[in-house]
Design a protein around this motif. Sequence first.
Motif, PDB file in Angstrom:
ATOM      1  N   LEU A 379     -10.411 -13.211  -8.122  1.00 42.84           N
ATOM      2  CA  LEU A 379      -9.355 -12.601  -8.933  1.00 42.84           C
ATOM      3  C   LEU A 379      -9.103 -11.157  -8.500  1.00 42.84           C
ATOM      4  N   THR A 380     -10.173 -10.420  -8.265  1.00 40.05           N
ATOM      5  CA  THR A 380     -10.042  -9.033  -7.820  1.00 40.05           C
ATOM      6  C   THR A 380      -9.325  -8.966  -6.474  1.00 40.05           C
ATOM      7  N   TYR A 381      -9.665  -9.882  -5.584  1.00 42.11           N
ATOM      8  CA  TYR A 381      -9.048  -9.915  -4.258  1.00 42.11           C
ATOM      9  C   TYR A 381      -7.531 -10.073  -4.352  1.00 42.11           C
ATOM     10  N   PHE A 382      -7.092 -10.872  -5.329  1.00 43.32           N
ATOM     11  CA  PHE A 382      -5.663 -11.132  -5.481  1.00 43.32           C
ATOM     12  C   PHE A 382      -4.984 -10.193  -6.481  1.00 43.32           C
ATOM     13  N   GLY A 383      -5.717  -9.173  -6.920  1.00 45.10           N
ATOM     14  CA  GLY A 383      -5.103  -8.169  -7.780  1.00 45.10           C
ATOM     15  C   GLY A 383      -5.110  -8.517  -9.252  1.00 45.10           C
ATOM     16  N   GLU A 384      -5.993  -9.424  -9.656  1.00 45.68           N
ATOM     17  CA  GLU A 384      -6.139  -9.804 -11.071  1.00 45.68           C
ATOM     18  C   GLU A 384      -7.565  -9.450 -11.475  1.00 45.68           C
ATOM     19  N   TYR A 385      -7.720  -8.730 -12.568  1.00 46.26           N
ATOM     20  CA  TYR A 385      -9.046  -8.169 -12.874  1.00 46.26           C
ATOM     21  C   TYR A 385      -9.616  -8.728 -14.173  1.00 46.26           C
ATOM     22  N   LYS A 386     -10.876  -9.161 -14.092  1.00 52.04           N
ATOM     23  CA  LYS A 386     -11.556  -9.744 -15.246  1.00 52.04           C
ATOM     24  C   LYS A 386     -13.051  -9.493 -15.073  1.00 52.04           C
ATOM     25  N   SER A 387     -13.729  -9.168 -16.153  1.00 43.74           N
ATOM     26  CA  SER A 387     -15.162  -8.867 -16.050  1.00 43.74           C
ATOM     27  C   SER A 387     -16.039  -9.938 -16.692  1.00 43.74           C
TER      28      SER A 387
END
Length: 598
Positions: A379-387
């Motif tokens: 998700l981070t790689y594609f610009g979507e952020y979640k923890s």
Amino acid sequence: MHQDIYETLQKVFGYSSFRFQQEAIINHVLEKKDALVIMPTGGGKSVCYQIPALVQEGVCIVISPLIALMNDQVSALKLMGVKAEALHSNISHNDTDQIYRDLESGTIKLLYISPEKLLSGNLIHYFSTLKISLFAVDEAHCVSVWGNDFRPEYVALNILKEKFPQIPTLALTATADTTTQEDIIKQLKLKDAKTYISSFERTNISVEARAGQKRIEQILQLLSHRSEEPGIIYCLSRKSTETVAERLKSNGINAAFYHARLEAKERSDIQLKFQNDEIQVVCATIAFGMGIDKPNIRWVIHYNMPKNLEGYYQEIGRAGRDGEPAKAILFYSWGDILNLRRFIDEGDATTEFKKVQTAKLDRMWQYASAQNCRTNFVLTYFGEYKSDPCGHCDNCKNPPQYIDGRTLTKMALSGIIRANENIGLTLLIDLLRGSQKKEIIQLGLDKLKTFGVGRMAPTAHWAHYITQMINQGFIKIDFSDYSKLKTTPLSKMVLYENCDVTLTEYKKYQTNSKGEPKKAIDTSNLDVDLLSKLKQWRNSMAKEKNVPAYIIVNNKALEQIASSLPTNDSELLGIAGIGKAKLDQYGEYILELIADHK
């Protein structure tokens, strides 16, 4: 118009509600605006241009590089009562002439065309004589050098905006990082384009990465629990597709191999048999599956490392397109990384392109060897952020156990130093384990003080540990010196300052259902015998119409029918995937089959 799109969704496609951001995208297009759509494989990208095409005057031109997918989509649309055609190199002259006549009479609503065909002859000029409602550019990542499948002919598609500035253009792809997204808009010259990104998280796919040892044995273990479920095994080379397929066949599994060296007819036959569930497993190079819209693929295995996250995520997205639980397994090894690096280095691409591909390969390795949530990594790689943990990747379902790795790291570094930094990963492990291999004896490695000090750990464990040492910077691979292992500035901190080193314990993978995604629909009342009869009827209908079985009615709809047992047209229309056209064509057969079964 708002009412029209809902009526079309229900009557034509058989669904009562939109998914992801489909409705917003459709309304945006109907306002004659450009857009970039990033939506996961199986998320329903095609509906974003098919519905605008059906509720407006004129023809929608869909540019796609995949002939097989074009043909499937046209067949599916025709069975739903939509006038659609495809123009590509496999269409006969007579059929081509008829398509042109239908375009001029205004009866075709969607025309699928390959980029090569679009840019050949005088087609662009010819299109200026037609009423065009929309241009849809599928697989839009192909236009960007930053994408995972750059195709030079796609760059020339910017002529569409030059020649038809007032006609909206919709660019669609399943995977594109933020740099690629910006480049797609730039290359296609989209005007004030809005970007719609649906979540890249595929909650129905259970994802895991495993060290690439005893791959065949692990695959056979998986298939022993999935004897009827179709799947794809992606391999790096043509030879490995053949080898893996033969091993599976020798173990009684209905498998076939697929690669570019096969005759076109043979490739087509394998693809059709797989689509019709006549072959369970296809072992293939990455070319396979691009044109397949098969919804019931239950698992995808990467026998070798993919070259980038975009390609990997697109390929695992071929599993579970029906929304039902699916599994994705990635085998990884340094051997794969070295081969992929060699392909990049020996290619004739520009230096800049090689840098991009090498950076993407590095990120692929980081994903494979990650010890935290893999979904969040993507998700981070594609610009979507979640923890929050995703709950459906191996690291979330079975968190790694951490150990003090100082002694293990000292052993590995000592072996590298005593071998004069002149050995690679495999030889280092053989040295530490005290192997009597011919190469060990020839190089005199059996005379070193570190020979055999790591006998307590099996080869697979050592590969797992050393990989982490490399990732943490205690060891480096010198790609300019035949991928030999070398020390780094951090090595001295371990050897002489006794700094902390934390490693994760090796995990032995077992096939189980812990944390598997749940089925999307309730099948607790499923009538298995009725489902079998429905599938037999569907298969005979598919052969009669010469289309893949799922185009007639998909598995999910059949399961709903076999669970709810509809007794009339109204109840049958309530099944997701059954629209008016399919009701008119097949409703009577289905209801009679249910009544006879009862």
